[in-house]
Design a protein around this motif. Structure first.
Motif, PDB file in Angstrom:
ATOM      1  N   LEU A   8       0.830  -1.198   0.000  1.00 18.62           N
ATOM      2  CA  LEU A   8       0.000   0.000   0.000  1.00 18.62           C
ATOM      3  C   LEU A   8       0.870   1.255   0.000  1.00 18.62           C
ATOM      4  O   LEU A   8       0.654   2.169  -0.799  1.00 18.62           O
ATOM      5  N   ALA A   9       1.854   1.303   0.891  1.00 18.36           N
ATOM      6  CA  ALA A   9       2.721   2.481   0.991  1.00 18.36           C
ATOM      7  C   ALA A   9       3.453   2.739  -0.321  1.00 18.36           C
ATOM      8  O   ALA A   9       3.550   3.887  -0.769  1.00 18.36           O
ATOM      9  N   ASP A  10       3.945   1.698  -0.947  1.00 21.41           N
ATOM     10  CA  ASP A  10       4.655   1.860  -2.217  1.00 21.41           C
ATOM     11  C   ASP A  10       3.709   2.308  -3.327  1.00 21.41           C
ATOM     12  O   ASP A  10       4.046   3.173  -4.133  1.00 21.41           O
ATOM     13  N   ALA A  11       2.494   1.735  -3.363  1.00 19.24           N
ATOM     14  CA  ALA A  11       1.519   2.093  -4.399  1.00 19.24           C
ATOM     15  C   ALA A  11       1.017   3.523  -4.220  1.00 19.24           C
ATOM     16  O   ALA A  11       0.768   4.228  -5.196  1.00 19.24           O
ATOM     17  N   ALA A  12       0.879   3.957  -2.974  1.00 20.56           N
ATOM     18  CA  ALA A  12       0.322   5.278  -2.700  1.00 20.56           C
ATOM     19  C   ALA A  12       1.356   6.392  -2.725  1.00 20.56           C
ATOM     20  O   ALA A  12       0.986   7.564  -2.789  1.00 20.56           O
ATOM     21  N   ASP A  38      -6.525  10.527  -0.485  1.00 20.05           N
ATOM     22  CA  ASP A  38      -7.677   9.753  -0.948  1.00 20.05           C
ATOM     23  C   ASP A  38      -7.230   8.428  -1.558  1.00 20.05           C
ATOM     24  O   ASP A  38      -7.938   7.423  -1.470  1.00 20.05           O
ATOM     25  N   ALA A  39      -6.033   8.377  -2.142  1.00 25.28           N
ATOM     26  CA  ALA A  39      -5.497   7.111  -2.661  1.00 25.28           C
ATOM     27  C   ALA A  39      -5.189   6.168  -1.510  1.00 25.28           C
ATOM     28  O   ALA A  39      -5.448   4.967  -1.596  1.00 25.28           O
ATOM     29  N   VAL A  40      -4.656   6.697  -0.407  1.00 16.98           N
ATOM     30  CA  VAL A  40      -4.371   5.866   0.756  1.00 16.98           C
ATOM     31  C   VAL A  40      -5.670   5.255   1.271  1.00 16.98           C
ATOM     32  O   VAL A  40      -5.740   4.057   1.565  1.00 16.98           O
ATOM     33  N   LEU A  41      -6.730   6.053   1.352  1.00  8.78           N
ATOM     34  CA  LEU A  41      -8.025   5.515   1.790  1.00  8.78           C
ATOM     35  C   LEU A  41      -8.523   4.466   0.797  1.00  8.78           C
ATOM     36  O   LEU A  41      -9.001   3.404   1.204  1.00  8.78           O
TER      37      LEU A  41
END
Length: 118
Positions: free
Chosen positions: A13-17, A23-26
């Motif tokens: 998630l951290a790498d993708a965001a 809002d992407a993290v959510l």
């Protein structure tokens, strides 16, 4: 209620965001195996857990109107906990993160030390 994700899911998630707005993290705040009863409340809890972790890991800082938020990580995350809408509809397709009601936005700290303001 689900309140966190696995270490591997967090890293993905951290790498993708990275470099994206909160809002992407959510949006990415879901477990790999989504239970049938997964709710918006679960997503918010994972988001808050991830937000805490990103701050503690030094991956992001939070800012509003070009000023870094003050206070401890816990205090900053608590501002989000209190301000987050109660329903997914109230998130207005993520536009809530760009509204004055949102306590702040992400400033990503890149591996070279530069800052990426979102």
């Amino acid at each position: 209620m689900i309140k966190s994700i696995s270490e591997n899911e967090y890293k993905e998630l951290a790498d993708a965001a990275e470099g994206q707005t909160l809002d992407a993290v959510l949006c990415y705040s879901i477990p790999e195996k989504v239970p049938a009863d997964f709710s918006f409340e679960d997503r918010k809890e994972i988001f808050l857990w991830v937000l805490t972790r990103l701050l503690n890991d030094g991956r992001i800082k939070l800012a509003k109107h070009s000023k870094f938020l003050e206070g401890s990580v816990e205090e900053q995350v608590e501002r989000f906990r209190k301000a987050l809408p109660k329903t997914e509809v109230e998130m207005d397709d993520g536009l809530w993160f760009f509204d004055d009601r949102c306590p702040g936005g992400a400033v990503w700290i890149l591996p070279n030390g530069s800052l990426n303001w979102t």
